[in-house]
Motif scaffolding. Structure first.
Motif, mmCIF file in Angstrom:
data_model
loop_
_atom_site.group_PDB
_atom_site.id
_atom_site.type_symbol
_atom_site.label_atom_id
_atom_site.label_comp_id
_atom_site.label_asym_id
_atom_site.label_seq_id
_atom_site.Cartn_x
_atom_site.Cartn_y
_atom_site.Cartn_z
ATOM 1 N N GLN A 140 1.904 -33.149 -22.198
ATOM 2 C CA GLN A 140 2.748 -32.904 -23.324
ATOM 3 C C GLN A 140 2.169 -33.345 -24.614
ATOM 4 O O GLN A 140 1.988 -32.671 -25.696
ATOM 5 C CB GLN A 140 3.999 -33.336 -23.084
ATOM 6 N N GLN A 141 1.797 -34.508 -24.693
ATOM 7 C CA GLN A 141 0.985 -35.209 -25.857
ATOM 8 C C GLN A 141 -0.035 -34.481 -26.180
ATOM 9 O O GLN A 141 -0.227 -34.455 -27.566
ATOM 10 C CB GLN A 141 0.635 -36.600 -25.429
ATOM 11 N N ALA A 142 -0.969 -34.007 -25.437
ATOM 12 C CA ALA A 142 -2.332 -32.990 -25.785
ATOM 13 C C ALA A 142 -1.651 -31.650 -26.270
ATOM 14 O O ALA A 142 -2.288 -31.331 -27.245
ATOM 15 C CB ALA A 142 -3.144 -32.905 -24.541
ATOM 16 N N LEU A 143 -0.677 -31.290 -25.791
ATOM 17 C CA LEU A 143 0.069 -29.987 -26.417
ATOM 18 C C LEU A 143 0.435 -30.204 -27.633
ATOM 19 O O LEU A 143 0.224 -29.556 -28.757
ATOM 20 C CB LEU A 143 0.856 -29.356 -25.737
ATOM 21 N N GLU A 144 0.964 -31.354 -28.048
ATOM 22 C CA GLU A 144 1.517 -31.704 -29.176
ATOM 23 C C GLU A 144 0.528 -31.772 -30.235
ATOM 24 O O GLU A 144 0.407 -31.215 -31.383
ATOM 25 C CB GLU A 144 2.454 -32.563 -29.339
ATOM 26 N N GLN A 145 -0.703 -32.541 -29.863
ATOM 27 C CA GLN A 145 -1.704 -32.787 -30.730
ATOM 28 C C GLN A 145 -2.361 -31.418 -31.117
ATOM 29 O O GLN A 145 -2.644 -31.433 -32.324
ATOM 30 C CB GLN A 145 -2.677 -33.784 -30.158
ATOM 31 N N THR A 146 -2.454 -30.631 -29.993
ATOM 32 C CA THR A 146 -3.130 -29.476 -30.221
ATOM 33 C C THR A 146 -2.408 -28.459 -31.242
ATOM 34 O O THR A 146 -2.939 -28.120 -32.165
ATOM 35 C CB THR A 146 -3.607 -28.633 -28.859
ATOM 36 N N THR A 147 -0.975 -28.597 -30.922
ATOM 37 C CA THR A 147 -0.329 -27.618 -31.838
ATOM 38 C C THR A 147 -0.169 -28.097 -33.233
ATOM 39 O O THR A 147 -0.321 -27.332 -34.008
ATOM 40 C CB THR A 147 1.309 -27.676 -31.415
#
Lengths: 223, 179
Positions: A140-147
């Motif tokens: 989730q954290q990686a997704l948020e960073q990517t987003t």
């Protein structure tokens, strides 16, 4: 003293086992009685003949007992050295345990032992089991960073940067979608590994800042 | 520990765990005991076996010895009991004085005696009843007193005296018959 009394004491007289009084009485009777004098002489002759007929001989064997002292001394030395060696080994093991401080855990049928340095040492090694929730949080954290990164790229910047076209935006959205799919695949693959290998121990060097954080957390946990 | 120590002192030292003290006791009494058994039994091998067994038993049971100064009497008593047990076996011991008169017997200058005379007297002694032979050997060859013999042979002094007189009479009669 009469002859029957004298006869009773001939054996003692020949062996010179009489009291002074008995000896005096026997001497007196012997001088006056040739028969008793002859009896004494025959006893003495018999003793001489017997001794001469069968002289003592040396035994062919020695009947000495073995001296266990030497054996005991050897055993004592061996016991002492064995005891000292055992104490040294036990002490060494205790020292190793104190220095390495192994952490033993058992999960999913597997026993794991991890050695860590003392807590007082800077940059200590910590180990913790990875849970499914933690893996999901990482993704989730990686997704948020990517987003967030994608959004920052799509937002118009002040100054001379040109506004991206619809085509460019569509390309970036497509890239974001691909990255999200890859992250989801990575999440499932990671969790499969956790399931397959049981407890997954993550070892990492913890810096001083981490230690300070953990100390703060411990102090906050105190009532 | 020294050779001049009494039996009692050596027994006490042996009881403290000093095997050397017991070995000194063995060294002191082995010749006497062996020769007593040899004259009693008439067989060197059996005498050696019983002697060894007697020393071993005395060592193992040394704590049971109350009168420590009487070690020799106690040792001889053990040996006599072993001999009596051996005698009660189905094949009793047979003394053979002729066998003992071999080349190993050396006539010393103090007791010059012909070989025939030696054999005759040994034969007479071996033909005595065992209880008479025991008394003769302990009294004439080994110089035990009557109270010590009573302890060794487990017999009253009066009985021992009568046995001794009887044995001497038989020996005297036997010697006169050979003349």
């Amino acid at each position: 003293m009469n002859c029957p009394d004298f006869e009773k004491l001939i054996a003692e007289r020949v062996a010179d086992e009489l009291t002074a009084e008995q000896r005096a009485e026997m001497d007196a009777h012997e001088q006056s009685c040739p028969g008793c004098r002859r009896s004494v002489a025959e006893w003495q002759k018999m003793q001489t003949l017997l001794l001469a007929s069968w002289p003592a001989e040396e035994p062919r064997l020695s009947f000495f007992l073995p001296n266990p002292r030497r054996q005991g001394r050897w055993l004592e030395t061996a016991r002492t050295w064995f005891g000292l060696a055992s104490m040294a080994v036990v002490t060494a093991c205790l020292l190793l345990l104190a220095v390495l401080r192994p952490a033993v855990s058992y999960d999913h049928g597997q026993l794991s032992i991890n050695f860590s340095k003392s807590h007082g040492e800077e940059g200590a090694i910590s180990a913790q089991a990875v849970t499914q929730a933690q893996v999901q949080a990482w993704v989730q954290q990686a997704l948020e960073q990517t987003t967030a990164a994608g959004a920052s790229e799509t937002q118009p910047t002040s100054g001379a940067s040109p506004i991206p076209s619809n085509t460019e935006q569509a390309r970036r959205v497509t890239q974001l979608g691909v990255q999200v799919e890859m992250l989801k695949e990575n999440q499932s693959a990671l969790w499969q590994q956790v399931e397959q290998h049981g407890v997954y121990l993550q070892s990492a060097w913890r810096g001083p800042s981490d230690q300070i954080d953990s100390q703060r957390q411990k102090s906050s946990d105190r009532p | 520990m020294k050779a001049a120590d009494t039996d009692k002192e050596l027994v006490e030292q042996a009881l403290e765990g000093r095997v050397e003290a017991f070995n000194l006791l063995v060294w002191r009494w082995q010749r006497q005991l062996y020769n007593f058994l040899l004259r009693l039994i008439g067989n060197r091998s059996v005498a050696e076996d019983i002697c060894q067994e007697a020393f071993l038993r005395s060592y193992l049971n040394l704590k049971k010895l109350r009168e420590r100064e009487r070690f020799a009497s106690w040792l001889f008593r053990i040996a006599v009991n072993l001999y009596r047990s051996e005698r009660r076996r189905p094949a009793p011991l047979a003394a053979d004085p002729a066998e003992l008169c071999d080349s190993s017997d050396v006539r010393d200058e103090a007791h010059p005696m012909s070989r025939e005379m030696q054999l005759a007297i040994r034969t007479l002694v071996s033909r005595l009843k065992p209880e008479l032979r025991e008394v003769v050997l302990l009294r004439f060859f080994h110089g035990f007193q009557f109270d010590e013999m009573a302890g060794i042979l487990d017999c009253p002094v009066g009985t021992l005296k009568s046995r001794l007189y009887k044995a001497v009479d038989e020996l005297r009669a036997g010697l006169e018959s050979q003349k």
